[in-house]
Write a protein that holds these residues in place. Sequence first.
Motif, PDB file in Angstrom:
ATOM      1  N   LYS A  94       0.704  -1.277   0.010  1.00  0.00           N
ATOM      2  CA  LYS A  94       0.010   0.163  -0.040  1.00  0.00           C
ATOM      3  C   LYS A  94       0.973   1.298  -0.032  1.00  0.00           C
ATOM      4  O   LYS A  94       0.308   2.324  -0.338  1.00  0.00           O
ATOM      5  CB  LYS A  94      -0.855  -0.207   1.418  1.00  0.00           C
ATOM      6  N   GLU A 100       0.139  -2.789  -7.378  1.00  0.00           N
ATOM      7  CA  GLU A 100      -1.289  -2.899  -7.478  1.00  0.00           C
ATOM      8  C   GLU A 100      -1.927  -2.571  -6.342  1.00  0.00           C
ATOM      9  O   GLU A 100      -3.361  -1.866  -6.400  1.00  0.00           O
ATOM     10  CB  GLU A 100      -1.939  -4.571  -7.879  1.00  0.00           C
ATOM     11  N   GLU A 101      -1.691  -2.540  -5.058  1.00  0.00           N
ATOM     12  CA  GLU A 101      -2.575  -2.058  -4.013  1.00  0.00           C
ATOM     13  C   GLU A 101      -1.901  -0.928  -3.437  1.00  0.00           C
ATOM     14  O   GLU A 101      -2.443  -0.268  -2.354  1.00  0.00           O
ATOM     15  CB  GLU A 101      -2.076  -3.365  -2.690  1.00  0.00           C
ATOM     16  N   TYR A 102      -1.064   0.096  -4.009  1.00  0.00           N
ATOM     17  CA  TYR A 102      -0.523   1.276  -3.767  1.00  0.00           C
ATOM     18  C   TYR A 102      -1.874   2.307  -3.564  1.00  0.00           C
ATOM     19  O   TYR A 102      -2.803   2.216  -4.302  1.00  0.00           O
ATOM     20  CB  TYR A 102       0.110   2.039  -4.851  1.00  0.00           C
ATOM     21  N   ASN A 103      -1.914   2.765  -2.137  1.00  0.00           N
ATOM     22  CA  ASN A 103      -3.058   3.849  -1.923  1.00  0.00           C
ATOM     23  C   ASN A 103      -2.282   4.914  -1.243  1.00  0.00           C
ATOM     24  O   ASN A 103      -2.025   4.922   0.076  1.00  0.00           O
ATOM     25  CB  ASN A 103      -3.896   2.817  -0.981  1.00  0.00           C
ATOM     26  N   THR A 105      -3.548   7.302   0.156  1.00  0.00           N
ATOM     27  CA  THR A 105      -4.536   7.808   1.105  1.00  0.00           C
ATOM     28  C   THR A 105      -4.880   6.748   1.955  1.00  0.00           C
ATOM     29  O   THR A 105      -6.165   6.825   2.448  1.00  0.00           O
ATOM     30  CB  THR A 105      -6.072   8.557   0.138  1.00  0.00           C
ATOM     31  N   ALA A 106      -4.336   5.550   1.968  1.00  0.00           N
ATOM     32  CA  ALA A 106      -4.293   4.769   3.032  1.00  0.00           C
ATOM     33  C   ALA A 106      -4.654   5.075   4.404  1.00  0.00           C
ATOM     34  O   ALA A 106      -3.970   6.151   4.756  1.00  0.00           O
ATOM     35  CB  ALA A 106      -3.388   3.682   3.029  1.00  0.00           C
ATOM     36  N   ASP A 107      -5.398   4.377   5.231  1.00  0.00           N
ATOM     37  CA  ASP A 107      -5.645   4.758   6.544  1.00  0.00           C
ATOM     38  C   ASP A 107      -4.372   4.716   7.401  1.00  0.00           C
ATOM     39  O   ASP A 107      -3.568   3.665   7.226  1.00  0.00           O
ATOM     40  CB  ASP A 107      -6.672   3.793   7.170  1.00  0.00           C
ATOM     41  N   GLU A 119      -4.292  -1.580   8.326  1.00  0.00           N
ATOM     42  CA  GLU A 119      -4.797  -2.433   7.494  1.00  0.00           C
ATOM     43  C   GLU A 119      -5.702  -3.494   8.099  1.00  0.00           C
ATOM     44  O   GLU A 119      -5.256  -4.146   8.946  1.00  0.00           O
ATOM     45  CB  GLU A 119      -3.625  -3.182   6.711  1.00  0.00           C
TER      46      GLU A 119
END
Length: 168
Positions: A94, A100-103, A105-107, A119
């Motif tokens: 992330k 593929e999982e890059y975010n 704005t992840a929590d 996560e």
Amino acid sequence: MSTSRRASRHIVPTVPLALLLALAAACSSSDGSAGPAVPHPSGKAAQACRALHGALPKQVAGQRRASLDPESRYTAAWGDPPVELRCGVARPEKLTPGSEEYNPTADAAEVNGVSWLIEKRKGGYRFTTTDRAAYVELTVPEAYAPETGALTDLAGPVRKTVPRSGPR
């Protein structure tokens, strides 16, 4: 007729023995002392992880520290079900641009000066430090809700032993 009896005498005792061995193997699979997968950090990350290991508390989330097999200066656990710590893990997907999982704005949360990626996992949460010389991963089962409480117990040792790093 006597040949048949001899055969049955030899077969009958081995069936319960085989069943007993199978049951024993199934029951001894884990006594709660098996540890998390051991990461293999190097350089500054390994040095920071070894320092962290020496500073870890005896209790996390109200649970006592467990003995692990295999023993490692890069892992620790508390309680049953275990709260598991791994130091020197790979950068979370992330947080990795292009994955593929890059975010972006992840929590995330900051707890007592330590920033953690949050996560949700089946049965609990996984937290990973985001701005340190080594990635420290903490898996907390839902049995310890609110799961973020464990972060309070570990923030001081992480802050003192795993230095901040620039953007990675």
